[in-house]
Design an enzyme around this catalytic site. Structure first.
Site, PDB file in Angstrom:
ATOM      1  N   ASN A 159       0.800  -1.217   0.000  1.00  0.00           N
ATOM      2  CA  ASN A 159       0.000   0.000   0.000  1.00  0.00           C
ATOM      3  C   ASN A 159       0.839   1.278   0.000  1.00  0.00           C
ATOM      4  O   ASN A 159       0.307   2.368   0.055  1.00  0.00           O
ATOM      5  CB  ASN A 159      -1.003   0.012   1.160  1.00  0.00           C
ATOM      6  CG  ASN A 159      -0.330   0.020   2.515  1.00  0.00           C
ATOM      7  OD1 ASN A 159       0.816  -0.394   2.647  1.00  0.00           O
ATOM      8  ND2 ASN A 159      -1.033   0.469   3.537  1.00  0.00           N
ATOM      9  N   CYS A 160       2.143   1.150  -0.123  1.00  0.00           N
ATOM     10  CA  CYS A 160       3.049   2.300  -0.186  1.00  0.00           C
ATOM     11  C   CYS A 160       3.008   2.898  -1.599  1.00  0.00           C
ATOM     12  O   CYS A 160       3.160   2.185  -2.595  1.00  0.00           O
ATOM     13  CB  CYS A 160       4.466   1.838   0.155  1.00  0.00           C
ATOM     14  SG  CYS A 160       5.745   3.066  -0.147  1.00  0.00           S
ATOM     15  N   ASP A 161       2.802   4.212  -1.679  1.00  0.00           N
ATOM     16  CA  ASP A 161       2.721   4.880  -2.984  1.00  0.00           C
ATOM     17  C   ASP A 161       4.010   4.737  -3.789  1.00  0.00           C
ATOM     18  O   ASP A 161       3.973   4.573  -5.009  1.00  0.00           O
ATOM     19  CB  ASP A 161       2.396   6.367  -2.808  1.00  0.00           C
ATOM     20  CG  ASP A 161       0.961   6.592  -2.353  1.00  0.00           C
ATOM     21  OD1 ASP A 161       0.117   5.684  -2.534  1.00  0.00           O
ATOM     22  OD2 ASP A 161       0.679   7.673  -1.807  1.00  0.00           O
TER      23      ASP A 161
END
Length: 116
Positions: A10-12
């Site tokens: 979920n890290c951009d």
């Protein structure tokens, strides 16, 4: 050639890096610390590619949550303990290709890293 990218899904920045790899037809394996885990053996391997001090993500909310006392005593051994407890303290992504590694993501750096 074996390429593995380490991080959390979920890290951009991870999303950007994975998109870049896909768009450049680079085969890779994604290792999600939250799903696939991070144990002492894997951390030891990763620390062969990158210095724990460089791996520390000082921009993360996990880092900001550390006490001032913890921040003041961050040597390599204490960092390893913290990384095992809170893998989100590790700068993302950590890309490992054979015997080379790269921390973070910038398209031009990946271009050079993969010699494209």
């Amino acid at each position: 050639m074996s390429t593995t990218i380490y991080g959390i899904k979920n890290c951009d920045t991870i999303k950007k890096a994975l998109k870049w790899l896909d768009n450049n037809n680079i085969k890779y394996r994604f290792h999600d610390y939250r799903v696939d885990g991070l144990d002492e053996q894997l951390l030891t391997q990763l620390c062969q590619f990158a210095d724990p001090q460089q791996m520390l993500n000082k921009r993360s909310t996990s880092f900001r949550a550390l006490s001032d006392e913890q921040k003041a005593t961050l040597d390599n051994e204490s960092l390893k303990v913290l990384f095992l407890e809170t893998p989100t303290l590790i700068k993302r992504p950590l890309l490992v290709k054979d015997t080379e590694s790269h921390l973070g993501f910038k398209p031009e750096q990946y271009q050079t890293f993969f010699k494209l």
